[in-house]
Design a protein around this motif. Sequence first.
Motif, PDB file in Angstrom:
ATOM      1  N   LYS A 182       0.801  -1.098  -0.302  1.00  0.00           N
ATOM      2  CA  LYS A 182      -0.039   0.121   0.062  1.00  0.00           C
ATOM      3  C   LYS A 182       1.311   1.182  -0.167  1.00  0.00           C
ATOM      4  O   LYS A 182       1.522   1.953   1.186  1.00  0.00           O
ATOM      5  CB  LYS A 182      -0.540  -0.019   1.175  1.00  0.00           C
ATOM      6  N   GLU A 185       0.048   7.711  -0.611  1.00  0.00           N
ATOM      7  CA  GLU A 185      -1.261   8.238  -1.789  1.00  0.00           C
ATOM      8  C   GLU A 185      -0.875   9.763  -1.846  1.00  0.00           C
ATOM      9  O   GLU A 185      -1.123  10.099  -3.033  1.00  0.00           O
ATOM     10  CB  GLU A 185      -2.912   8.486  -1.096  1.00  0.00           C
ATOM     11  N   PHE A 214      -6.005   5.898   0.134  1.00  0.00           N
ATOM     12  CA  PHE A 214      -5.695   6.874   1.857  1.00  0.00           C
ATOM     13  C   PHE A 214      -5.631   5.958   2.762  1.00  0.00           C
ATOM     14  O   PHE A 214      -5.587   4.331   3.004  1.00  0.00           O
ATOM     15  CB  PHE A 214      -6.293   7.256   1.699  1.00  0.00           C
ATOM     16  N   GLU A 216      -6.833   5.818   5.668  1.00  0.00           N
ATOM     17  CA  GLU A 216      -7.964   5.776   6.671  1.00  0.00           C
ATOM     18  C   GLU A 216      -8.503   4.676   6.109  1.00  0.00           C
ATOM     19  O   GLU A 216      -9.647   4.021   6.713  1.00  0.00           O
ATOM     20  CB  GLU A 216      -8.323   7.269   6.414  1.00  0.00           C
ATOM     21  N   GLY A 219      -5.901   1.709   3.472  1.00  0.00           N
ATOM     22  CA  GLY A 219      -4.665   1.099   4.873  1.00  0.00           C
ATOM     23  C   GLY A 219      -5.399   0.656   5.584  1.00  0.00           C
ATOM     24  O   GLY A 219      -4.234  -0.506   6.231  1.00  0.00           O
ATOM     25  N   GLU A 236       4.426   8.077  10.018  1.00  0.00           N
ATOM     26  CA  GLU A 236       4.768   8.401  10.676  1.00  0.00           C
ATOM     27  C   GLU A 236       4.232   7.877  12.118  1.00  0.00           C
ATOM     28  O   GLU A 236       3.316   6.836  12.528  1.00  0.00           O
ATOM     29  CB  GLU A 236       3.462   9.769  10.913  1.00  0.00           C
ATOM     30  N   VAL A 242      -1.942   4.373  15.774  1.00  0.00           N
ATOM     31  CA  VAL A 242      -2.749   3.997  15.502  1.00  0.00           C
ATOM     32  C   VAL A 242      -2.781   2.818  14.715  1.00  0.00           C
ATOM     33  O   VAL A 242      -3.746   1.613  15.259  1.00  0.00           O
ATOM     34  CB  VAL A 242      -3.545   4.933  14.280  1.00  0.00           C
ATOM     35  N   ILE A 243      -1.674   2.051  14.274  1.00  0.00           N
ATOM     36  CA  ILE A 243      -1.967   0.566  13.561  1.00  0.00           C
ATOM     37  C   ILE A 243      -1.836  -0.227  14.616  1.00  0.00           C
ATOM     38  O   ILE A 243      -1.729  -0.967  13.944  1.00  0.00           O
ATOM     39  CB  ILE A 243      -0.306   0.961  12.492  1.00  0.00           C
ATOM     40  N   GLY A 259       8.979   7.956  13.089  1.00  0.00           N
ATOM     41  CA  GLY A 259       9.851   9.454  12.787  1.00  0.00           C
ATOM     42  C   GLY A 259      10.608   9.587  13.374  1.00  0.00           C
ATOM     43  O   GLY A 259      11.356   8.957  14.602  1.00  0.00           O
ATOM     44  N   GLY A 260      11.183  10.515  13.749  1.00  0.00           N
ATOM     45  CA  GLY A 260      13.099  11.097  13.885  1.00  0.00           C
ATOM     46  C   GLY A 260      12.643  12.889  14.200  1.00  0.00           C
ATOM     47  O   GLY A 260      12.447  13.607  13.437  1.00  0.00           O
TER      48      GLY A 260
HETATM   49  P1  NAD Z   1       1.763   8.140   6.710  1.00  0.00           P
HETATM   50  O1  NAD Z   1       1.649   7.938   9.053  1.00  0.00           O
HETATM   51  O2  NAD Z   1       1.252   9.937   6.793  1.00  0.00           O
HETATM   52  O3  NAD Z   1       1.561   7.726   5.959  1.00  0.00           O
HETATM   53  C1  NAD Z   1       2.452   6.232   5.883  1.00  0.00           C
HETATM   54  C2  NAD Z   1       1.367   5.948   5.171  1.00  0.00           C
HETATM   55  O4  NAD Z   1       1.172   5.402   5.688  1.00  0.00           O
HETATM   56  C3  NAD Z   1       1.208   5.655   4.088  1.00  0.00           C
HETATM   57  O5  NAD Z   1       1.040   4.614   2.682  1.00  0.00           O
HETATM   58  C4  NAD Z   1      -0.624   6.154   4.545  1.00  0.00           C
HETATM   59  O6  NAD Z   1      -1.119   6.152   3.604  1.00  0.00           O
HETATM   60  C5  NAD Z   1      -0.655   5.097   5.785  1.00  0.00           C
HETATM   61  N1  NAD Z   1      -2.251   5.421   6.871  1.00  0.00           N
HETATM   62  C6  NAD Z   1      -2.347   6.109   7.070  1.00  0.00           C
HETATM   63  N2  NAD Z   1      -2.889   6.144   8.027  1.00  0.00           N
HETATM   64  C7  NAD Z   1      -3.261   4.381   8.058  1.00  0.00           C
HETATM   65  C8  NAD Z   1      -4.091   4.234   8.828  1.00  0.00           C
HETATM   66  N3  NAD Z   1      -4.993   4.513   9.555  1.00  0.00           N
HETATM   67  N4  NAD Z   1      -4.418   2.598   8.763  1.00  0.00           N
HETATM   68  C9  NAD Z   1      -2.901   1.697   7.886  1.00  0.00           C
HETATM   69  N5  NAD Z   1      -2.299   2.935   7.337  1.00  0.00           N
HETATM   70  C10 NAD Z   1      -2.352   4.384   7.087  1.00  0.00           C
HETATM   71  O7  NAD Z   1       3.767   8.800   7.168  1.00  0.00           O
HETATM   72  P2  NAD Z   1       4.189   9.314   5.611  1.00  0.00           P
HETATM   73  O8  NAD Z   1       4.085  11.350   5.579  1.00  0.00           O
HETATM   74  O9  NAD Z   1       3.682   8.990   4.373  1.00  0.00           O
HETATM   75  O10 NAD Z   1       5.320   9.540   6.107  1.00  0.00           O
HETATM   76  C11 NAD Z   1       6.680  10.416   6.576  1.00  0.00           C
HETATM   77  C12 NAD Z   1       6.942   9.269   7.853  1.00  0.00           C
HETATM   78  O11 NAD Z   1       7.263   8.609   7.753  1.00  0.00           O
HETATM   79  C13 NAD Z   1       7.760  10.821   8.736  1.00  0.00           C
HETATM   80  O12 NAD Z   1       7.512  11.304  10.406  1.00  0.00           O
HETATM   81  C14 NAD Z   1       8.776   9.939   8.323  1.00  0.00           C
HETATM   82  O13 NAD Z   1      10.134  10.075   9.633  1.00  0.00           O
HETATM   83  C15 NAD Z   1       8.344   8.717   9.050  1.00  0.00           C
HETATM   84  N6  NAD Z   1       9.898   7.712   8.171  1.00  0.00           N
HETATM   85  C16 NAD Z   1      10.311   6.749   9.222  1.00  0.00           C
HETATM   86  C17 NAD Z   1      11.607   6.061   8.002  1.00  0.00           C
HETATM   87  C18 NAD Z   1      12.200   4.867   9.449  1.00  0.00           C
HETATM   88  O14 NAD Z   1      12.359   4.544   8.751  1.00  0.00           O
HETATM   89  N7  NAD Z   1      12.658   5.079  10.436  1.00  0.00           N
HETATM   90  C19 NAD Z   1      11.817   5.810   7.015  1.00  0.00           C
HETATM   91  C20 NAD Z   1      11.047   7.151   6.284  1.00  0.00           C
HETATM   92  C21 NAD Z   1       9.794   7.660   6.715  1.00  0.00           C
END
Ligand code: NAD
Length: 510
Positions: A182, A185, A214, A216, A219, A236, A242-243, A259-260
């Motif tokens: 997935k 988006e 999306f 929500e 995913g 994030e 939530v997951i 995140g970091g």
């Molecule tokens: P996000 O959490 O908004 O989305 C990530 C993914 O989760 C997307 O595909 C989104 O559609 C999906 N998602 C959102 N809500 C969901 C739900 N309720 N159930 C299932 N899936 C859901 O993150 P983002 O904005 O796409 O990415 C940026 C974040 O990712 C930053 O916090 C960054 O630090 C982190 N990140 C971490 C690493 C790592 O290895 N630690 C690597 C890259 C990015």
Amino acid sequence: MTNPPMSLPDHIQHYIDGVLVDSVDGATFDVLEPTTNRAYITCSSGSQADVDLAVSAAKRAFEEGPWPRMLPRQRATILNRIADEVAALNEDLAAIESFDSGLPIRQAKGQANRAAENFRFFADLIVAQVDGAFRMPDRQVNYVNRKPLGVAGLITPWNTPFMQESWKLAPALASGCTVILKPAEFTPVSAHLWAGIMERAGVPQGVFNIIHGFGESAGDALVKHPDVPLISFTGELGTGKVIYSNCARNMKHMSMELGGKSPAVVFADADFESALDSTLFGVYSLNGERCTASSRILVERPIYDRFVVAYAERAKKIVVGPPSDPKTEIAALVHPEHYRKVTEYIKIGKGEARLVAGGERPEHLPEGNYVQATVFADVPPTARIFQEEIFGPVVSITPFDTDEEAIALANDVEYGLAAYVWTNSIARAHNVSHAIDSGMVWINSHNVRDLRTPFGGVKGSGLGHEGGYRSLDFYSVQQSIHVTLGDVHTTRFGATGYADNDLGLGGPSA
Ligand code: NAD
């Protein structure tokens, strides 16, 4: 707006059971191009019905198909073909990634080779993999029967999306799982390439599936699906929470890369120029949209003023421009929603600390998601810009006086992904690194790593470590098989009066 870089379809579809398909309900969403925020392509928007179809295809492929049953060498051969296909896309992939996500083209160039390397690496690992066998002389032999876990749900973010996807796909497929990807988006376009890559490489039908949409809806349906025993998530912290709770209902296996807010600790005895170059690169490469960004720089007081002045001077000269221009160092942020978040933090920062560079939209770029390289100095640890992940080209610089204070500041956030330590004292480099709560530390270095090392965070930055054999372990069940050699010795319940009935000769067990 320039034209999309290669012949893409007008519309991106799901890929289920070897076929490109629209959503069952026909739903779509617009994909925006970040230099103008105009929609340039539509994408199918998945929901429960689409996830159900993909899961049943992946389940069938897992239960009845050849993939989990192949010899490691056979799967490795296909993984190497995937790597060849990925590497061959080099220029096209860089152009798509740059166009769709706003990544500067020069920084997008290495992505295909890095993604290909992930497949080659796991192809090598599964062929060389050794599992344990343990002999208890004349009593038992015990061995590990490694089995793929089943249908893996892979949920990925929008920063360097294709690379992030490869990081999950390679070990999941290498382990013999079937998968549903997935993608994020904001950036679904490069994921579209996987369908052709998998087909040309000979991945059997149903093993690889994509559901766009999306978080929500698509995913969430994937996370909650009872036939998906494993979720690998990168994104994030808030989404991760939530997951995490949704996975609990079905006791799913989970890996979370979150995140970091990683510190770079610069001591007065460090190589000043190297620390400067590296901390600039660590924050501003990939538009600052980097999970391991050194977004908090802690600088020892004797060099603090000099460091802040030099850092701000360099930041002011960073070239902000269109992603397609090879001179560009920072390009457009991925999406207007993310742009609003980053610029809101800059506004907050102006009230919390001293702005020494950037802080505005560049004058020559009146539209699109552009922001200058932004530097805040004298940032107190209570500031939101010190504590919260901004995920853009914004850095906080804070002074410290002692090693203890540096460690306390480094650890004073919710996150613990990466850290960087700059010093020429060997003992201090190791002692400070050991005291920092983070999954990874780089000493006198920015983040380069061998694929065999563990990757992951602690605290709010994640759960579980992937990397090397750890990734294969995550996608596998390691079933212990215990076999009696010779006579079986059992304490005989209900056999009072018989000899030797309670000697407990069954051997040690927990
Ligand atoms: P996000 O959490 O908004 O989305 C990530 C993914 O989760 C997307 O595909 C989104 O559609 C999906 N998602 C959102 N809500 C969901 C739900 N309720 N159930 C299932 N899936 C859901 O993150 P983002 O904005 O796409 O990415 C940026 C974040 O990712 C930053 O916090 C960054 O630090 C982190 N990140 C971490 C690493 C790592 O290895 N630690 C690597 C890259 C990015």
